[in-house]
Design a protein around this motif. Structure first.
Motif, PDB file in Angstrom:
ATOM      1  N   PRO A  45      30.934  -7.819  13.227  1.00  7.09           N
ATOM      2  CA  PRO A  45      31.613  -6.647  13.794  1.00  7.09           C
ATOM      3  C   PRO A  45      30.661  -5.540  14.226  1.00  7.09           C
ATOM      4  O   PRO A  45      31.010  -4.730  15.083  1.00  7.09           O
ATOM      5  N   ARG A  46      29.444  -5.523  13.701  1.00  2.51           N
ATOM      6  CA  ARG A  46      28.482  -4.485  14.077  1.00  2.51           C
ATOM      7  C   ARG A  46      27.997  -4.660  15.513  1.00  2.51           C
ATOM      8  O   ARG A  46      27.478  -3.726  16.105  1.00  2.51           O
ATOM      9  N   GLN A  47      28.181  -5.836  16.088  1.00  5.76           N
ATOM     10  CA  GLN A  47      27.760  -6.099  17.463  1.00  5.76           C
ATOM     11  C   GLN A  47      28.840  -5.764  18.490  1.00  5.76           C
ATOM     12  O   GLN A  47      28.569  -5.697  19.676  1.00  5.76           O
ATOM     13  N   VAL A  48      30.051  -5.563  18.042  1.00  5.81           N
ATOM     14  CA  VAL A  48      31.187  -5.354  18.941  1.00  5.81           C
ATOM     15  C   VAL A  48      31.294  -3.877  19.332  1.00  5.81           C
ATOM     16  O   VAL A  48      31.352  -3.017  18.469  1.00  5.81           O
ATOM     17  N   THR A  49      31.327  -3.618  20.641  1.00  5.99           N
ATOM     18  CA  THR A  49      31.491  -2.237  21.113  1.00  5.99           C
ATOM     19  C   THR A  49      32.767  -2.041  21.915  1.00  5.99           C
ATOM     20  O   THR A  49      33.240  -0.918  22.060  1.00  5.99           O
ATOM     21  N   ARG A  50      33.310  -3.127  22.459  1.00  2.06           N
ATOM     22  CA  ARG A  50      34.548  -3.038  23.232  1.00  2.06           C
ATOM     23  C   ARG A  50      35.385  -4.290  22.983  1.00  2.06           C
ATOM     24  O   ARG A  50      34.857  -5.348  22.672  1.00  2.06           O
ATOM     25  N   VAL A  51      36.684  -4.161  23.199  1.00  2.00           N
ATOM     26  CA  VAL A  51      37.589  -5.306  23.132  1.00  2.00           C
ATOM     27  C   VAL A  51      38.414  -5.323  24.417  1.00  2.00           C
ATOM     28  O   VAL A  51      38.839  -4.283  24.907  1.00  2.00           O
ATOM     29  N   ARG A  52      38.580  -6.522  24.958  1.00  2.00           N
ATOM     30  CA  ARG A  52      39.387  -6.716  26.170  1.00  2.00           C
ATOM     31  C   ARG A  52      40.552  -7.629  25.784  1.00  2.00           C
ATOM     32  O   ARG A  52      40.347  -8.713  25.235  1.00  2.00           O
ATOM     33  N   ILE A  53      41.770  -7.196  26.090  1.00  2.00           N
ATOM     34  CA  ILE A  53      42.987  -7.935  25.745  1.00  2.00           C
ATOM     35  C   ILE A  53      43.586  -8.491  27.035  1.00  2.00           C
ATOM     36  O   ILE A  53      43.794  -7.746  27.994  1.00  2.00           O
ATOM     37  N   LEU A  54      43.895  -9.802  27.029  1.00  2.00           N
ATOM     38  CA  LEU A  54      44.399 -10.469  28.234  1.00  2.00           C
ATOM     39  C   LEU A  54      45.771 -11.085  28.002  1.00  2.00           C
ATOM     40  O   LEU A  54      46.091 -11.517  26.885  1.00  2.00           O
ATOM     41  N   ASP A  55      46.553 -11.173  29.081  1.00  2.00           N
ATOM     42  CA  ASP A  55      47.865 -11.817  28.991  1.00  2.00           C
ATOM     43  C   ASP A  55      47.754 -13.290  29.381  1.00  2.00           C
ATOM     44  O   ASP A  55      46.662 -13.795  29.654  1.00  2.00           O
ATOM     45  N   ARG A  56      48.869 -13.970  29.433  1.00  2.00           N
ATOM     46  CA  ARG A  56      48.918 -15.413  29.705  1.00  2.00           C
ATOM     47  C   ARG A  56      48.309 -15.782  31.059  1.00  2.00           C
ATOM     48  O   ARG A  56      47.763 -16.861  31.238  1.00  2.00           O
ATOM     49  N   ASP A  57      48.394 -14.878  32.037  1.00  2.00           N
ATOM     50  CA  ASP A  57      47.869 -15.142  33.374  1.00  2.00           C
ATOM     51  C   ASP A  57      46.416 -14.694  33.541  1.00  2.00           C
ATOM     52  O   ASP A  57      45.881 -14.748  34.648  1.00  2.00           O
ATOM     53  N   GLY A  58      45.788 -14.241  32.454  1.00  2.00           N
ATOM     54  CA  GLY A  58      44.404 -13.802  32.515  1.00  2.00           C
ATOM     55  C   GLY A  58      44.228 -12.365  32.975  1.00  2.00           C
ATOM     56  O   GLY A  58      43.109 -11.911  33.188  1.00  2.00           O
TER      57      GLY A  58
END
Length: 84
Positions: A45-58
């Motif tokens: 987790p120390r390497q994570v700076t952002r999260v991207r959330i995607l739906d079924r169609d990308g």
């Protein structure tokens, strides 16, 4: 995630089916499936700076920065990585 396994618990909209965890340079360092918008992804987790959330169609539903982690940021013995 508690215990020996390092990871990030991602909670997003119910329509979310995938999460990508990004480092400081914008590279995807881990990804995983979400069930009803929730999933656990193994990564430091120390390497994570952002999260991207995607739906079924990308399509990107959300991209958010994660809080900076420091040695003193533990709650319940584990670092807080994401608060949706």
């Amino acid at each position: 995630m508690p215990g020996e396994t390092r990871g990030v618990l991602v909670v997003g909209p119910e329509s979310a089916v995938r999460a990508e965890l990004l480092d400081g340079k914008g590279r995807t360092i881990a990804s995983g499936r979400l069930e009803a918008g929730v999933g656990a992804i193994r990564v430091d987790p120390r390497q994570v700076t952002r999260v991207r959330i995607l739906d079924r169609d990308g399509r990107v539903l959300r991209t958010e920065a994660t809080p900076s982690l420091s040695a003193g940021s533990d709650q319940l013995g584990e670092p807080t990585v994401w608060a949706w």
